[in-house]
Scaffold this motif. Structure first.
Motif, PDB file in Angstrom:
ATOM      1  N   GLY A 341       0.779  -1.224   0.000  1.00 16.17           N
ATOM      2  CA  GLY A 341       0.000   0.000   0.000  1.00 16.17           C
ATOM      3  C   GLY A 341       0.811   1.273   0.000  1.00 16.17           C
ATOM      4  N   ARG A 342       2.096   1.201  -0.378  1.00 18.30           N
ATOM      5  CA  ARG A 342       2.946   2.375  -0.426  1.00 18.30           C
ATOM      6  C   ARG A 342       3.728   2.390  -1.735  1.00 18.30           C
ATOM      7  NH1 ARG A 342       1.863   5.975   3.485  1.00 18.30           N
ATOM      8  NH2 ARG A 342       4.040   6.616   3.814  1.00 18.30           N
ATOM      9  N   LEU A 343       4.014   3.593  -2.222  1.00 17.37           N
ATOM     10  CA  LEU A 343       4.877   3.775  -3.384  1.00 17.37           C
ATOM     11  C   LEU A 343       6.247   4.190  -2.866  1.00 17.37           C
ATOM     12  CD1 LEU A 343       5.354   4.048  -6.455  1.00 17.37           C
ATOM     13  CD2 LEU A 343       4.603   6.426  -6.246  1.00 17.37           C
ATOM     14  N   PHE A 344       7.271   3.433  -3.239  1.00 19.90           N
ATOM     15  CA  PHE A 344       8.629   3.680  -2.765  1.00 19.90           C
ATOM     16  C   PHE A 344       9.490   4.241  -3.891  1.00 19.90           C
ATOM     17  CE2 PHE A 344       6.944   0.655   0.183  1.00 19.90           C
ATOM     18  CZ  PHE A 344       7.533   0.968   1.408  1.00 19.90           C
ATOM     19  N   LEU A 345      10.308   5.229  -3.555  1.00 19.87           N
ATOM     20  CA  LEU A 345      11.285   5.804  -4.469  1.00 19.87           C
ATOM     21  C   LEU A 345      12.641   5.766  -3.781  1.00 19.87           C
ATOM     22  CD1 LEU A 345       9.314   9.122  -5.133  1.00 19.87           C
ATOM     23  CD2 LEU A 345       9.110   7.045  -6.485  1.00 19.87           C
ATOM     24  N   GLN A 346      13.647   5.373  -4.525  1.00 21.92           N
ATOM     25  CA  GLN A 346      14.994   5.377  -3.953  1.00 21.92           C
ATOM     26  C   GLN A 346      15.976   5.902  -4.982  1.00 21.92           C
ATOM     27  OE1 GLN A 346      17.539   1.767  -2.680  1.00 21.92           O
ATOM     28  NE2 GLN A 346      16.488   2.420  -0.821  1.00 21.92           N
ATOM     29  N   VAL A 347      16.701   6.956  -4.606  1.00 26.51           N
ATOM     30  CA  VAL A 347      17.718   7.552  -5.470  1.00 26.51           C
ATOM     31  C   VAL A 347      19.065   7.358  -4.797  1.00 26.51           C
ATOM     32  CG1 VAL A 347      18.530   9.674  -6.555  1.00 26.51           C
ATOM     33  CG2 VAL A 347      16.070   9.232  -6.381  1.00 26.51           C
ATOM     34  N   TRP A 348      19.989   6.757  -5.517  1.00 20.40           N
ATOM     35  CA  TRP A 348      21.319   6.428  -4.982  1.00 20.40           C
ATOM     36  C   TRP A 348      22.388   7.048  -5.863  1.00 20.40           C
ATOM     37  CZ3 TRP A 348      25.347   3.984  -7.401  1.00 20.40           C
ATOM     38  CH2 TRP A 348      26.417   3.551  -6.614  1.00 20.40           C
ATOM     39  N   ASP A 374       1.192  12.592   3.900  1.00 19.89           N
ATOM     40  CA  ASP A 374       1.336  11.350   4.670  1.00 19.89           C
ATOM     41  C   ASP A 374       2.451  10.482   4.112  1.00 19.89           C
ATOM     42  OD1 ASP A 374       0.698   9.846   6.856  1.00 19.89           O
ATOM     43  OD2 ASP A 374      -0.748   8.597   5.795  1.00 19.89           O
ATOM     44  N   GLY A 375       3.495  11.118   3.590  1.00 22.02           N
ATOM     45  CA  GLY A 375       4.642  10.387   3.084  1.00 22.02           C
ATOM     46  C   GLY A 375       5.817  10.480   4.039  1.00 22.02           C
ATOM     47  N   LEU A 376       6.903   9.801   3.679  1.00 18.40           N
ATOM     48  CA  LEU A 376       8.120   9.810   4.489  1.00 18.40           C
ATOM     49  C   LEU A 376       9.319  10.074   3.584  1.00 18.40           C
ATOM     50  CD1 LEU A 376       7.695   6.821   6.957  1.00 18.40           C
ATOM     51  CD2 LEU A 376       7.615   9.242   7.498  1.00 18.40           C
ATOM     52  N   PHE A 377      10.384  10.618   4.177  1.00 20.01           N
ATOM     53  CA  PHE A 377      11.577  10.979   3.426  1.00 20.01           C
ATOM     54  C   PHE A 377      12.784  10.686   4.313  1.00 20.01           C
ATOM     55  CE2 PHE A 377      14.673  13.992   1.632  1.00 20.01           C
ATOM     56  CZ  PHE A 377      14.494  13.775   0.278  1.00 20.01           C
ATOM     57  N   THR A 388      22.002   7.602  -0.198  1.00 17.84           N
ATOM     58  CA  THR A 388      20.761   6.903  -0.527  1.00 17.84           C
ATOM     59  C   THR A 388      19.594   7.684   0.062  1.00 17.84           C
ATOM     60  OG1 THR A 388      21.887   4.749  -0.466  1.00 17.84           O
ATOM     61  CG2 THR A 388      19.478   4.744  -0.385  1.00 17.84           C
ATOM     62  N   VAL A 389      18.713   8.130  -0.791  1.00 20.46           N
ATOM     63  CA  VAL A 389      17.512   8.851  -0.350  1.00 20.46           C
ATOM     64  C   VAL A 389      16.305   7.985  -0.680  1.00 20.46           C
ATOM     65  CG1 VAL A 389      16.128  10.935  -0.563  1.00 20.46           C
ATOM     66  CG2 VAL A 389      18.623  11.078  -0.748  1.00 20.46           C
ATOM     67  N   THR A 390      15.519   7.672   0.325  1.00 21.99           N
ATOM     68  CA  THR A 390      14.335   6.831   0.147  1.00 21.99           C
ATOM     69  C   THR A 390      13.096   7.624   0.519  1.00 21.99           C
ATOM     70  OG1 THR A 390      15.656   4.904   0.773  1.00 21.99           O
ATOM     71  CG2 THR A 390      13.263   4.624   0.708  1.00 21.99           C
ATOM     72  N   ALA A 391      12.121   7.583  -0.338  1.00 21.87           N
ATOM     73  CA  ALA A 391      10.863   8.300  -0.108  1.00 21.87           C
ATOM     74  C   ALA A 391       9.707   7.318  -0.195  1.00 21.87           C
ATOM     75  CB  ALA A 391      10.696   9.427  -1.125  1.00 21.87           C
ATOM     76  N   GLU A 392       8.694   7.555   0.632  1.00 21.70           N
ATOM     77  CA  GLU A 392       7.459   6.763   0.608  1.00 21.70           C
ATOM     78  C   GLU A 392       6.282   7.684   0.360  1.00 21.70           C
ATOM     79  OE1 GLU A 392       6.510   4.184   3.799  1.00 21.70           O
ATOM     80  OE2 GLU A 392       8.605   3.754   4.285  1.00 21.70           O
TER      81      GLU A 392
END
Length: 418
Positions: A341-348, A374-377, A388-392
């Motif tokens: 139920g979440r969309l994940f993004l990861q930039v490395w 309601d996302g996370l960073f 590494t940057v991860t976003a939800e």
């Protein structure tokens, strides 16, 4: 990182003060053990404590209400409610120490909630502060009663005083749980969303100002120059055709530059490739403009809602701009996937590292924007790299329906895929 999800179907509004095994006193007996003495001490202390709380509350209410016609009335009342929060904390500590009542601390009021006036309004509507005010107002008559019964009971009701003390302190326990505990998780979420709403409004206003500035300083200025150039060329068309032709050619160049600036501006608002072909193609287009080789991997069975898709696109776009300008990296990668139920993004990237959310950086702005929906960073960037940057983001489908796993709590943690 996200907190673990509660079991499916867990309601948001749970019992504010569930009684655990350690929250219930032992059975009362015809004996004076440590628990009984603590309860008697609590009843005897009720009167002086309630007198202090009642005096503060009444003074605060009358002073704040009486001065509302002046500029200091409402701020004074708001400060009084913040003080009431402190009284509530002290009362919870006393109940925890003497009565064994374990009550969670309410969430603090969010800081920087859109400036002075929104912050003042948020403090004035603080349900925790107002419930503490109610608690202190009803405590004085109750404190007089419990003090009188406990004191006289030491010489008159000695054999049955443990039972009387238990009955009276059970009322105290109920008042603490009912008025001094967080009402429910919904209250926490309301406070968070009120703060996030201010972030969304400020971000939208900043974006509008940026678009206006870009139009004024870029394409609009070029179109003004173009109109002036064509006007001069028209005047010279008969008397100096060669000069007029040169001026028309220059105007043609201005048209090309203006069109390019308009395309760039439109891409900054919402790129056509994102609308037509989705997140995978749009991120590949962004990666191709990065000065560092970027590998893009998108594992999505379907497209999310347009709003979520747009936020994901601009988040990755800004992160790749940071890679180009500041990282000193030789390679980078972008991973996009859906889970629980979440969309994940990861930039490395393999650059020098040292990126952080501190100091009002662009990273902080991205974190605020994601938090507003309601996302996370999460940033992991030690000195020397890699970064590494991860976003939800919450997953919503194209019809706008929130994924079932995301309704009760944030889903999977911001775990890496490298």
């Amino acid at each position: 990182m996200t907190e673990p999800s509660p079991p499916a179907g867990t309601p948001l509004t749970a019992d504010p003060a569930p009684a655990g095994p350690g929250d219930r006193p032992p059975p009362v007996r015809f004996a004076y053990d440590a628990h009984t003495w603590k309860e008697i001490a609590h009843l005897l202390v009720n009167l002086p404590v309630s007198m202090v709380g009642f005096t503060y509350t009444v003074t605060m209410l009358f002073a704040g209400a009486g001065l509302t016609v002046t500029v200091i009335g409402l701020p004074l009342l708001a400060a009084g409610l913040l003080g009431a929060r402190l009284l509530g904390r002290l009362e919870r500590a006393r109940a925890r120490r003497l009565l064994g009542v374990r009550v969670e601390e309410p969430s603090p009021l969010p800081h920087g909630a859109g400036g002075f006036w929104p912050g003042l309004w948020l403090a004035l509507r603080d349900p925790v502060g107002w419930r503490t005010v109610l608690y202190e107002l009803i405590r004085l008559p109750w404190g007089v009663l419990t003090f009188t019964v406990a004191l006289t009971g030491l010489f008159v009701l000695w054999p049955v005083l443990p039972f009387v003390a238990r009955a009276l302190t059970n009322v105290d326990r109920a008042m603490v749980r009912g008025l001094l505990s967080p009402s429910d998780e919904l209250e926490r979420r309301i406070a968070e969303l009120e703060s996030d709403r201010g972030v969304v409004v400020d971000t939208a206003a900043a974006d509008l100002r940026r678009i206006e500035r870009d139009l004024h300083d870029g394409a609009q200025a070029r179109l003004v120059n173009l109109a002036m150039g064509l006007g001069l060329a028209k005047e010279k068309l008969l008397e100096d055709p060669d000069a007029a032709a040169t001026m028309v050619e220059e105007a043609h160049g201005e048209v090309k530059l203006a069109l390019q600036e308009l395309r760039d501006l439109a891409r900054g608002i919402h790129p056509a490739v994102l609308t037509d072909r989705g997140l995978d193609a749009a991120l590949s287009s962004v990666a191709s403009r990065c000065t560092v080789p970027v590998k893009v991997t998108a594992d999505l069975d379907e497209r999310p809602a347009a709003a979520i898709e747009g936020i994901a696109y601009f988040t990755v776009s800004e992160l790749l701009q940071n890679v180009s300008k500041h990282s000193g990296a030789r390679s980078a990668s972008v991973d996009v996937w859906q889970s629980e139920g979440r969309l994940f993004l990861q930039v490395w990237d393999d650059g020098r590292g040292g990126a952080s959310l501190e100091g009002g950086s662009g990273m902080r702005g991205l974190a605020d924007r994601l938090g507003a929906v309601d996302g996370l960073f999460v940033v992991d960037s030690p000195e020397g790299g890699p970064t590494t940057v991860t976003a939800e983001l919450p997953w919503r489908d194209r019809s706008g329906v929130l994924a079932p796993q995301a309704r009760t709590a944030k889903g999977a943690s911001a775990r890496g895929r490298r």
